[in-house]
Write a protein that holds these residues in place. Structure first.
Motif, PDB file in Angstrom:
ATOM      1  N   LYS A  32      73.062 -31.199   5.734  1.00  0.00           N
ATOM      2  CA  LYS A  32      72.733 -32.492   6.328  1.00  0.00           C
ATOM      3  C   LYS A  32      71.369 -32.953   5.831  1.00  0.00           C
ATOM      4  CE  LYS A  32      75.346 -31.792  10.625  1.00  0.00           C
ATOM      5  NZ  LYS A  32      75.238 -31.717  12.120  1.00  0.00           N
ATOM      6  N   VAL A  33      71.341 -34.219   5.394  1.00  0.00           N
ATOM      7  CA  VAL A  33      70.117 -34.828   4.877  1.00  0.00           C
ATOM      8  C   VAL A  33      69.808 -36.057   5.712  1.00  0.00           C
ATOM      9  CG1 VAL A  33      68.967 -35.830   2.870  1.00  0.00           C
ATOM     10  CG2 VAL A  33      70.743 -34.087   2.541  1.00  0.00           C
ATOM     11  N   GLY A  34      68.562 -36.197   6.151  1.00  0.00           N
ATOM     12  CA  GLY A  34      68.156 -37.367   6.912  1.00  0.00           C
ATOM     13  C   GLY A  34      67.416 -38.368   6.041  1.00  0.00           C
ATOM     14  N   LEU A  35      67.660 -39.658   6.276  1.00  0.00           N
ATOM     15  CA  LEU A  35      66.935 -40.728   5.602  1.00  0.00           C
ATOM     16  C   LEU A  35      66.426 -41.694   6.666  1.00  0.00           C
ATOM     17  CD1 LEU A  35      66.081 -42.348   3.024  1.00  0.00           C
ATOM     18  CD2 LEU A  35      68.260 -43.579   3.269  1.00  0.00           C
ATOM     19  N   ILE A  36      65.121 -41.888   6.695  1.00  0.00           N
ATOM     20  CA  ILE A  36      64.512 -42.812   7.657  1.00  0.00           C
ATOM     21  C   ILE A  36      63.699 -43.839   6.872  1.00  0.00           C
ATOM     22  CG2 ILE A  36      63.013 -43.055   9.670  1.00  0.00           C
ATOM     23  CD1 ILE A  36      63.442 -40.019  10.172  1.00  0.00           C
ATOM     24  N   THR A  37      64.124 -45.096   6.936  1.00  0.00           N
ATOM     25  CA  THR A  37      63.414 -46.164   6.234  1.00  0.00           C
ATOM     26  C   THR A  37      62.659 -47.042   7.229  1.00  0.00           C
ATOM     27  OG1 THR A  37      65.440 -47.509   6.274  1.00  0.00           O
ATOM     28  CG2 THR A  37      65.008 -46.216   4.291  1.00  0.00           C
ATOM     29  N   GLU A  62      75.962 -34.394   3.767  1.00  0.00           N
ATOM     30  CA  GLU A  62      76.154 -35.421   4.787  1.00  0.00           C
ATOM     31  C   GLU A  62      74.831 -36.143   5.002  1.00  0.00           C
ATOM     32  OE1 GLU A  62      76.990 -35.835   9.606  1.00  0.00           O
ATOM     33  OE2 GLU A  62      77.531 -33.983   8.557  1.00  0.00           O
ATOM     34  N   LEU A  63      74.852 -37.454   4.899  1.00  0.00           N
ATOM     35  CA  LEU A  63      73.645 -38.253   5.091  1.00  0.00           C
ATOM     36  C   LEU A  63      73.601 -38.836   6.492  1.00  0.00           C
ATOM     37  CD1 LEU A  63      71.099 -39.499   3.645  1.00  0.00           C
ATOM     38  CD2 LEU A  63      72.490 -41.562   3.383  1.00  0.00           C
TER      39      LEU A  63
END
Length: 327
Positions: A32-37, A62-63
């Motif tokens: 699992k990979v997190g992306l916070i913009t 999984e994003l």
């Protein structure tokens, strides 16, 4: 940042603080990979999310994604970090809205064994994250400063700087780079007006209007990004002086690059959010699979885009810019 356009991204955060992901598999072995913009409405971050989504799919990961409700929304980014750590992400990619206030939340995530990589915007201090994948924002500013100096061809400059906001490293780096490239120091009398815009087009227009009231003879405008530049152009055109004022900017979005092609902006420094996201996702999956940690700063590139090149400053034309733009 907008890259840096303030916008509403209410749908960006679900009740738990994270949006839907892009599962490429199932089971406990899926990374699992997190992306916070900063926001979900800014085309720069839309492209970044697209890149992360595609990269996660290619890596079988999984994003999980989240964003602030507006540029500067630190609270939502903290909530997203906490929720992603609780969900078991191996790494978090983040474009921090408040580069100082986010640091304690990042530390908690790293203490929990999560790899944290800043994209586009470094934290303060920069080593608060494991790694940084970003444009060299100082160089981006320096390039357009060098271009502007050469394009002015010895004509005395009356400069307006349309900046971002206090305390955001991207804005300071670009501003300082522009001054170095142009060959002036902060406080130089040639800088006749400086206004913050938050990278927003309407605020850029207002800032330019304010500057023209203060100094009607402005002939050079540096802007933090292309939305601010387009706002400035609107104000200049309303005064009938848009052909007499050189406007330079940073970002390289498709709208901004088209504005370079049409002559509304003389030149822009293009950056590459897709590359930032792809590199970040790969770094997290490499860490999850082999324990290899990304460290330090990785420059994801910057290119000066203009159809009116000047001697001594390397540049590509808008055909290249449009082939590599985002948004």
């Amino acid at each position: 940042m907008k890259r840096l356009i303030a916008g509403l991204g209410a749908a960006a955060l679900m009740a738990a603080g994270c949006g839907g992901g892009t599962p490429s598999g199932s089971g406990s072995n899926t990374v699992k990979v997190g992306l916070i913009t900063k926001t979900e409405t800014n085309p720069f971050f839309v492209k970044m999310k697209e890149g992360a989504t595609a990269a996660a799919k290619a890596q079988g990961a999984e994003l999980m994604s989240a964003a602030g409700k507006f540029d500067g929304d630190n609270a939502s980014q903290i909530t997203a970090i906490e929720n992603m750590v609780a969900a078991g992400v191996k790494g978090i990619l983040i474009t921090p809205s408040d580069t100082k206030a986010i640091v304690p939340a990042i530390k908690k995530a790293r203490d929990a064994g999560v790899l944290v990589i800043a994209l586009d915007t470094p934290t303060e201090p920069q080593d608060a994250t494991d790694a940084l994948f970003a444009t060299d924002n100082f160089k981006a500013g320096e390039l357009i400063g060098q271009y502007a100096k050469a394009a002015m061809a010895g004509k005395p400059a009356k400069i307006a700087t349309l900046d971002l906001a206090p305390g955001i490293t991207v804005g300071k780096l670009r501003h300082d780079g522009f001054l170095k490239g142009f060959g002036v120091a902060e406080g130089d009398p040639s800088i006749v007006c400086s206004q913050d815009t938050q990278g927003d087009q309407s605020k850029g227009q207002t800032a330019m209007e304010n500057c023209l009231q203060k100094a009607p003879d402005i002939n050079l405008v540096y802007t933090i990004n292309e939305p601010a530049a387009l706002g400035a152009h609107t104000a200049l055109k309303a005064k009938g002086i848009d052909k007499d004022v050189l406007v330079v900017s940073v970002d390289g979005g498709c709208t901004g690059t088209k504005a370079v092609k049409s002559g509304e902006i003389a030149a822009t420094s293009q950056q590459y959010p897709l590359k930032m996201a792809e590199s970040g996702v790969k770094a997290v999956t490499d860490f999850a699979k082999g324990g290899k940690k990304a460290t330090g700063y990785t420059d994801t590139g910057v290119t000066l885009i203009t159809d009116k090149p000047v001697a001594g400053v390397a540049a590509k034309d808008t055909a290249f810019g449009l082939a590599n733009c985002w948004g």
